[in-house]
Design an enzyme around this catalytic site. Structure first.
Site, mmCIF file in Angstrom:
data_model
loop_
_atom_site.group_PDB
_atom_site.id
_atom_site.type_symbol
_atom_site.label_atom_id
_atom_site.label_comp_id
_atom_site.label_asym_id
_atom_site.label_seq_id
_atom_site.Cartn_x
_atom_site.Cartn_y
_atom_site.Cartn_z
ATOM 1 N N SER A 161 -21.080 -28.555 -6.332
ATOM 2 C CA SER A 161 -19.667 -28.918 -6.312
ATOM 3 C C SER A 161 -19.438 -30.084 -7.255
ATOM 4 O O SER A 161 -19.754 -29.993 -8.435
ATOM 5 C CB SER A 161 -19.234 -29.252 -4.876
ATOM 6 O OG SER A 161 -17.834 -29.471 -4.817
ATOM 7 N N HIS A 188 -18.146 -24.883 -6.950
ATOM 8 C CA HIS A 188 -16.747 -25.090 -6.593
ATOM 9 C C HIS A 188 -15.971 -25.399 -7.870
ATOM 10 O O HIS A 188 -16.015 -26.513 -8.394
ATOM 11 C CB HIS A 188 -16.594 -26.273 -5.622
ATOM 12 C CG HIS A 188 -17.187 -26.033 -4.279
ATOM 13 N ND1 HIS A 188 -17.464 -27.047 -3.391
ATOM 14 C CD2 HIS A 188 -17.569 -24.885 -3.658
ATOM 15 C CE1 HIS A 188 -17.986 -26.543 -2.282
ATOM 16 N NE2 HIS A 188 -18.050 -25.236 -2.427
ATOM 17 N N ASP A 281 -20.058 -28.096 2.619
ATOM 18 C CA ASP A 281 -20.243 -26.683 2.337
ATOM 19 C C ASP A 281 -21.670 -26.422 1.855
ATOM 20 O O ASP A 281 -22.182 -27.131 0.993
ATOM 21 C CB ASP A 281 -19.250 -26.225 1.272
ATOM 22 C CG ASP A 281 -19.254 -24.710 1.081
ATOM 23 O OD1 ASP A 281 -19.492 -23.997 2.074
ATOM 24 O OD2 ASP A 281 -19.003 -24.265 -0.051
#
Length: 340
Positions: A161, A188, A281
């Site tokens: 991310s 992401h 996540d």
């Protein structure tokens, strides 16, 4: 949410301010007209989010992002006149920790919003969900048995991310052309930037990097990257597919969704890696894979732009190894050779 504005153009500042005023929960924390001022103000009063201009005299948005993420990290979205025309600088800023990028909004007549204003508000709302949020409980990690079996290549699954593009570049640039495993990447990133990131990464590694399309299979020596705002997942017949569910999950594409799907349907034990990023996540998915005998790796704190997702994984005892990106590449090469 406290939001800071960094822009040397008064018209752009006013446009951003008016967009934020449409949401009562958004508060303008402070305004800086350049990178140096932004770094200093952020150190004294760190906001929840910075809307960072890219092109500014003196210190530009890339360097300001680098210094802020090092000294007083917070969520940063690059706001520039044209994301497409400034793609190289946008990816550089993302490598230092910027979460996303969007075109500078234009004030519509008679209070009407143009698409750029709507896009900005959507991105801010998504980041608002990401800050300090745990994965929703509806992500179910109950396993189902695979319906079919194929001869599967060794698999490396990577989730990343904030700051992920830089870590991915470090890892992929060190892998040899004859690397003996398939690689799947969940980063992401908004779909409009995914293809640009693939083009950028393709310049740094001898491996072939391609976007994941529905119906594809993961192939030895190929790096496959999730490329939509839906979640990439593996199906029982070992082909890839995209799904909108869970629809309200703020991480898109979700690392946990993909990790769960390979836990369900990839019958061989592989390697899973969780890199730098905000939030949690991927942590539970990594734990699930470790429980099934996968070799799991989390990026170490010192090398992370944001030590969120890897820290969550370490706290869950989900990682067999905790390494910096250079050492991760070495570990992947070693395991690829051993498992041939």
């Amino acid at each position: 949410m406290k939001i800071a504005l960094v822009n040397d153009m008064p018209i752009a500042v006013e446009a951003l301010r008016r967009v934020l005023l449409t949401i009562p929960e958004y508060q303008v924390a402070w305004i800086a007209t350049g990178g140096v001022e932004a770094v200093a103000k952020c150190a004294k009063d760190t906001p929840d989010l910075i809307l960072m201009d890219l092109i500014m005299p003196g210190m530009d948005g890339v360097e300001a992002t680098r210094q802020i993420m090092k000294q007083s990290p917070c969520a940063i979205v690059i706001v520039t006149a044209s994301v497409g025309q400034n793609a190289a600088k946008v990816f550089e800023a993302m490598s230092y920790g910027a979460l996303d990028a969007v075109d500078t909004p234009i004030l519509g007549s008679q209070g009407k919003q143009d698409p750029s204003q709507t896009a900005l508000l959507k991105k801010i709302a998504t980041i608002g969900k990401l800050i300090g949020k745990s994965p929703p409980s509806h992500l179910n990690f109950t396993l189902n048995k695979p319906q079919t079996n194929f001869t599967l290549p060794p698999l490396i699954a990577i989730g990343s991310s904030t700051g992920g593009p830089k870590a991915l570049a470090t890892i992929l640039s060190r892998l040899p052309a004859d690397f003996g495993a398939a690689i799947a990447i969940i980063q992401h990133i908004d779909a409009q930037f995914a293809v640009g990131m693939i083009d950028w990464l393709n310049q740094l590694t001898p491996l072939t990097i391609k976007k994941a399309s529905a119906g594809d299979r993961l192939e030895k020596g190929i790096v496959t990257v999730a490329c939509t705002n839906d979640h990439l997942s593996l199906q029982s017949n070992h082909t890839l597919n995209y799904t909108k569910d869970p629809i309200d999950y703020p991480y898109r594409p979700s690392i946990d969704v993909f990790f769960k799907s390979i836990a369900q349907y990839w019958t061989h034990k592989g390697t899973a890696v969780l890199l730098t990023g905000m939030g949690r996540d991927g942590a539970e998915g990594l734990k699930l894979l470790r429980s099934q005998g996968w070799h799991t790796i989390a990026q170490d704190k010192a090398s992370c732009i944001v030590y969120g997702m890897p820290r969550a994984a370490v706290e869950l005892n989900a990682a067999v190894e905790v390494l910096n990106p250079e050492a991760i590449a070495t570990s992947l090469i070693y395991r690829s050779v051993v498992n041939r």
